[in-house]
Structures are given as C-alpha cells and as structure tokens.
Design a protein around this motif. Structure first.
Motif, short mmCIF file in Angstrom:
data_model
loop_
_atom_site.label_atom_id
_atom_site.label_comp_id
_atom_site.label_asym_id
_atom_site.label_seq_id
_atom_site.Cartn_x
_atom_site.Cartn_y
_atom_site.Cartn_z
N UNK A 253 0.82 -1.21 0.00
CA UNK A 253 0.00 0.00 0.00
C UNK A 253 0.86 1.26 0.00
N UNK A 254 2.16 1.08 0.23
CA UNK A 254 3.08 2.21 0.30
C UNK A 254 4.27 2.01 -0.64
N UNK A 255 4.01 1.45 -1.83
CA UNK A 255 5.09 1.07 -2.74
C UNK A 255 5.87 2.27 -3.29
N UNK A 256 5.20 3.32 -3.64
CA UNK A 256 5.81 4.54 -4.17
C UNK A 256 6.86 4.27 -5.25
N UNK A 257 6.47 3.59 -6.30
CA UNK A 257 7.36 3.36 -7.43
C UNK A 257 8.31 2.19 -7.29
N UNK A 258 8.34 1.54 -6.13
CA UNK A 258 9.21 0.37 -5.99
C UNK A 258 8.59 -0.81 -6.74
N UNK A 259 9.45 -1.67 -7.23
CA UNK A 259 8.96 -2.88 -7.89
C UNK A 259 8.48 -3.87 -6.84
N UNK A 260 7.57 -4.76 -7.26
CA UNK A 260 6.99 -5.70 -6.30
C UNK A 260 8.03 -6.58 -5.64
N UNK A 261 9.01 -7.05 -6.41
CA UNK A 261 9.99 -7.96 -5.81
C UNK A 261 10.75 -7.30 -4.66
N UNK A 262 10.94 -5.97 -4.72
CA UNK A 262 11.61 -5.26 -3.62
C UNK A 262 10.71 -5.22 -2.39
N UNK A 263 9.41 -5.07 -2.61
CA UNK A 263 8.44 -5.07 -1.51
C UNK A 263 8.40 -6.45 -0.87
#
Length: 160
Positions: free
Chosen positions: A79-89
């Motif tokens: 919910x707070x990705x801010x442009x990060x790729x999913x794999x980083x999350x």
C-alpha cells in the motif's frame, strides 16, 4: 548450602535452555509446513481463480503466526510502494519477518519467488510457486531430520 543452590540453578538453567532449543526446532518445522501450505494456496488462487495479489495477501495475512505476519507485512508495504517494484516489496516483507526463522538459503528461495509473482503469465507463476513449494518440502525434510537428531541431543544434554 549455597553451593548446592548454585549448582541446582546452573543445572536448571541448562535444562531450560536445552528444552527451549528443542522447541525452536519444532517451531521451525511448523512454520515451514505453514509456508508450504501458503505457497500451494497461492498457486490455486493466482493461477486458477486469478485472485489479485493484494486480495490474496489480505486473506493469507488473516492467519496467525509468522507466515500470516509476513503476508501482513507485504500487504502493508504494497500500500506504500511509491514506485518500488513488487519484488523489492516482497523481499522487504520477508526480511521484516524474522519470526519465520528461515535459514539463509530458505530466505533466498522465498525472496526469489517475489521476482515471479504478478510479473509473468499464469503458467510461469504456477511453475515458480510449484518450484518454491518443492524446495520448501526439501527444507522441511531437512529441518525434521535436524529436529530429530539435534532435538534428542539437546534434550538429553538438558536432562543430564
């Protein structure tokens, strides 16, 4: 008299520590089993029902324990990705859940799965989830062997 009390305290502390170490080995096996079940549920939901990842993680995050906690962490970070790729999350969520008690190779395998989720077509995600489940079944067998050998040794050391 004080020497006897001190000796009993040392023996008692050693016994408690051995029993706790044995309990950690049992917990690890349970957590890996829960993780395997979650991977299989993910395969079904993603590949057969086409459930979106946020919805799936919300459902899996309802579970108690370390595995549910990892999915809660992932959902919160999504919910707070801010442009990060999913794999980083995904990687961040796995690393933010030390309660999983994963060894280095197990953690790497779980993190690697994040590179496939939501990124590739359904069949490639299915293959990645099946591969991860198979690897964690291997890790479970190894953890069970470790629990049997080290658990007995630690329990015996605590008793003697």
């Amino acid at each position: 008299m004080l020497k006897w009390i001190g000796a009993l305290m040392i023996i008692g502390a050693a016994a408690v520590q051995s029993i706790n170490a044995s309990a950690v080995l049992r917990s690890r096996c349970g957590i890996i089993s829960e993780l395997i079940a979650a991977l299989k549920a993910m395969e079904s939901e993603i590949c057969d029902r086409l459930t979106p990842l946020p919805e799936l993680f919300a459902e899996l995050g309802e579970g108690e324990g370390a595995v549910g906690g990892m999915f809660k962490n992932c959902l919160r970070q999504m919910s707070d990705m801010e442009g990060r790729e999913f794999h980083a999350v995904w990687k961040s969520a796995v690393k933010a859940t030390p309660e999983l008690m994963l060894k280095e190779q197990e953690e790497k395998e779980l993190i690697q799965l994040g590179r496939y989720l939501g990124r590739y077509d359904v069949e490639e995600q299915r293959m990645a989830l099946q591969y991860a489940a198979k690897r964690f079944e291997e890790f479970l067998r190894k953890a069970e062997r470790e629990r049997e050998t080290q658990g007995r040794t630690r329990a015996a050391m605590g008793i003697s």
